[in-house]
Design a protein around this motif. Structure first.
Motif, PDB file in Angstrom:
ATOM      1  N   TYR A   1      10.122  -3.288  -5.248  1.00 46.76           N
ATOM      2  CA  TYR A   1      10.887  -3.873  -4.133  1.00 46.76           C
ATOM      3  C   TYR A   1      10.737  -5.372  -4.271  1.00 46.76           C
ATOM      4  CZ  TYR A   1      12.330  -4.510   0.813  1.00 46.76           C
ATOM      5  OH  TYR A   1      12.966  -4.855   1.972  1.00 46.76           O
ATOM      6  N   LEU A   2      11.823  -6.061  -4.515  1.00 49.18           N
ATOM      7  CA  LEU A   2      11.811  -7.522  -4.659  1.00 49.18           C
ATOM      8  C   LEU A   2      12.822  -8.096  -3.686  1.00 49.18           C
ATOM      9  CD1 LEU A   2      11.028 -10.173  -6.107  1.00 49.18           C
ATOM     10  CD2 LEU A   2      12.894  -9.693  -7.708  1.00 49.18           C
ATOM     11  N   ASP A   3      12.348  -8.936  -2.803  1.00 45.86           N
ATOM     12  CA  ASP A   3      13.229  -9.550  -1.809  1.00 45.86           C
ATOM     13  C   ASP A   3      13.196 -11.058  -1.992  1.00 45.86           C
ATOM     14  OD1 ASP A   3      14.717 -10.333   0.378  1.00 45.86           O
ATOM     15  OD2 ASP A   3      13.643  -9.072   1.797  1.00 45.86           O
ATOM     16  N   ARG A   4      14.337 -11.645  -2.209  1.00 42.88           N
ATOM     17  CA  ARG A   4      14.466 -13.102  -2.265  1.00 42.88           C
ATOM     18  C   ARG A   4      15.098 -13.540  -0.938  1.00 42.88           C
ATOM     19  NH1 ARG A   4      13.022 -14.313  -7.336  1.00 42.88           N
ATOM     20  NH2 ARG A   4      13.638 -12.982  -9.052  1.00 42.88           N
ATOM     21  N   ALA A   5      14.294 -13.452   0.108  1.00 39.64           N
ATOM     22  CA  ALA A   5      14.755 -13.735   1.470  1.00 39.64           C
ATOM     23  C   ALA A   5      15.016 -15.230   1.643  1.00 39.64           C
ATOM     24  CB  ALA A   5      13.712 -13.261   2.476  1.00 39.64           C
ATOM     25  N   VAL A   6      15.991 -15.535   2.494  1.00 38.08           N
ATOM     26  CA  VAL A   6      16.379 -16.927   2.743  1.00 38.08           C
ATOM     27  C   VAL A   6      16.488 -17.148   4.252  1.00 38.08           C
ATOM     28  CG1 VAL A   6      18.149 -18.697   2.381  1.00 38.08           C
ATOM     29  CG2 VAL A   6      17.673 -17.026   0.575  1.00 38.08           C
TER      30      VAL A   6
ATOM     31  N   GLU B   1       8.211 -22.884   7.654  1.00 39.02           N
ATOM     32  CA  GLU B   1       9.526 -22.240   7.551  1.00 39.02           C
ATOM     33  C   GLU B   1       9.489 -21.112   6.515  1.00 39.02           C
ATOM     34  OE1 GLU B   1      10.047 -26.551   8.797  1.00 39.02           O
ATOM     35  OE2 GLU B   1       8.898 -25.526   7.257  1.00 39.02           O
ATOM     36  N   GLU B   2       8.891 -21.396   5.359  1.00 37.95           N
ATOM     37  CA  GLU B   2       8.746 -20.358   4.324  1.00 37.95           C
ATOM     38  C   GLU B   2       7.889 -19.206   4.824  1.00 37.95           C
ATOM     39  OE1 GLU B   2       8.769 -23.118   0.284  1.00 37.95           O
ATOM     40  OE2 GLU B   2       6.914 -22.905   1.433  1.00 37.95           O
ATOM     41  N   ALA B   3       6.834 -19.532   5.553  1.00 34.06           N
ATOM     42  CA  ALA B   3       5.945 -18.493   6.070  1.00 34.06           C
ATOM     43  C   ALA B   3       6.670 -17.574   7.052  1.00 34.06           C
ATOM     44  CB  ALA B   3       4.724 -19.130   6.732  1.00 34.06           C
ATOM     45  N   LEU B   4       7.520 -18.138   7.886  1.00 36.47           N
ATOM     46  CA  LEU B   4       8.283 -17.333   8.837  1.00 36.47           C
ATOM     47  C   LEU B   4       9.223 -16.379   8.100  1.00 36.47           C
ATOM     48  CD1 LEU B   4       9.105 -16.696  11.769  1.00 36.47           C
ATOM     49  CD2 LEU B   4      10.813 -18.507  11.559  1.00 36.47           C
ATOM     50  N   VAL B   5       9.918 -16.885   7.104  1.00 37.37           N
ATOM     51  CA  VAL B   5      10.833 -16.048   6.320  1.00 37.37           C
ATOM     52  C   VAL B   5      10.047 -14.953   5.608  1.00 37.37           C
ATOM     53  CG1 VAL B   5      12.447 -16.039   4.368  1.00 37.37           C
ATOM     54  CG2 VAL B   5      12.546 -17.877   6.066  1.00 37.37           C
ATOM     55  N   ALA B   6       8.918 -15.318   4.994  1.00 39.31           N
ATOM     56  CA  ALA B   6       8.096 -14.334   4.283  1.00 39.31           C
ATOM     57  C   ALA B   6       7.543 -13.276   5.237  1.00 39.31           C
ATOM     58  CB  ALA B   6       6.960 -15.028   3.550  1.00 39.31           C
ATOM     59  N   ALA B   7       7.139 -13.677   6.436  1.00 40.13           N
ATOM     60  CA  ALA B   7       6.608 -12.718   7.407  1.00 40.13           C
ATOM     61  C   ALA B   7       7.667 -11.700   7.805  1.00 40.13           C
ATOM     62  CB  ALA B   7       6.070 -13.446   8.642  1.00 40.13           C
ATOM     63  N   ALA B   8       8.882 -12.160   8.056  1.00 42.38           N
ATOM     64  CA  ALA B   8       9.968 -11.232   8.417  1.00 42.38           C
ATOM     65  C   ALA B   8      10.292 -10.301   7.257  1.00 42.38           C
ATOM     66  CB  ALA B   8      11.205 -12.017   8.841  1.00 42.38           C
TER      67      ALA B   8
END
Length: 154
Positions: free
Chosen positions: A87-92, A58-65
């Motif tokens: 560029y810092l993204d705290r994607a969820v 799940e984390e890998a999918l979010v990180a890939a996007a």
């Protein structure tokens, strides 16, 4: 057509298996020799069968996007004459039921904080256009059924 390969390797290592109490930890291998320890999320499979220190799918999918979006954003910013310092993204990612009632990643929110350098600074319209163009080009987002949106970009 381009091909991308990943190796996923798991071994029982003497565990009983049939009782369901086997480790979900495994290795992901990539070209160039990178190996990452992966596991189911402890949110999906309880400890000790999951490894909380490992990367979960799940984390890998979010990180890939998020990574795909960022790489296109950086390229487009450069082409537009903007200099990005960081560029810092705290994607969820949000896991829930999809329209068919199946468990799915139903939404991925990208939350980039971007710092620009130099006198040429993008305005709100520039940022919106850059994010829109990056999203349109991101083949990871284009491959997903879930919504991938940019929230509160600055």
């Amino acid at each position: 057509m381009k091909e991308f390969e990943a190796q996923v390797a798991w071994q029982r290592a003497g565990q009983a298996f049939v009782d369901g109490r086997y480790s979900r930890a495994h290795d992901w291998g990539f070209d160039g020799g990178l190996t990452l320890r992966a596991s189911s999320s402890p949110l999906s499979v309880p400890l000790p069968m999951s490894d909380p220190a490992a990367l979960d799918p799940e984390e890998a999918l979010v990180a890939a996007a998020a990574s795909c979006h960022m790489l296109f954003f950086l390229s487009l910013a450069q082409q537009g004459g903007f200099t990005v310092d960081s560029y810092l993204d705290r994607a969820v990612g949000f896991l829930g039921a999809d329209e068919d009632g199946r468990v799915a990643m139903t939404r991925i929110e990208l939350r980039p904080a971007i710092v620009f350098a130099g006198e040429r600074q993008p305005g709100a319209a520039d940022l919106d256009a850059l994010h829109h163009a990056a999203h349109e080009r991101c083949y990871i987002a284009n491959s997903l059924k879930t919504a991938v949106i940019v929230v509160g970009a600055r």
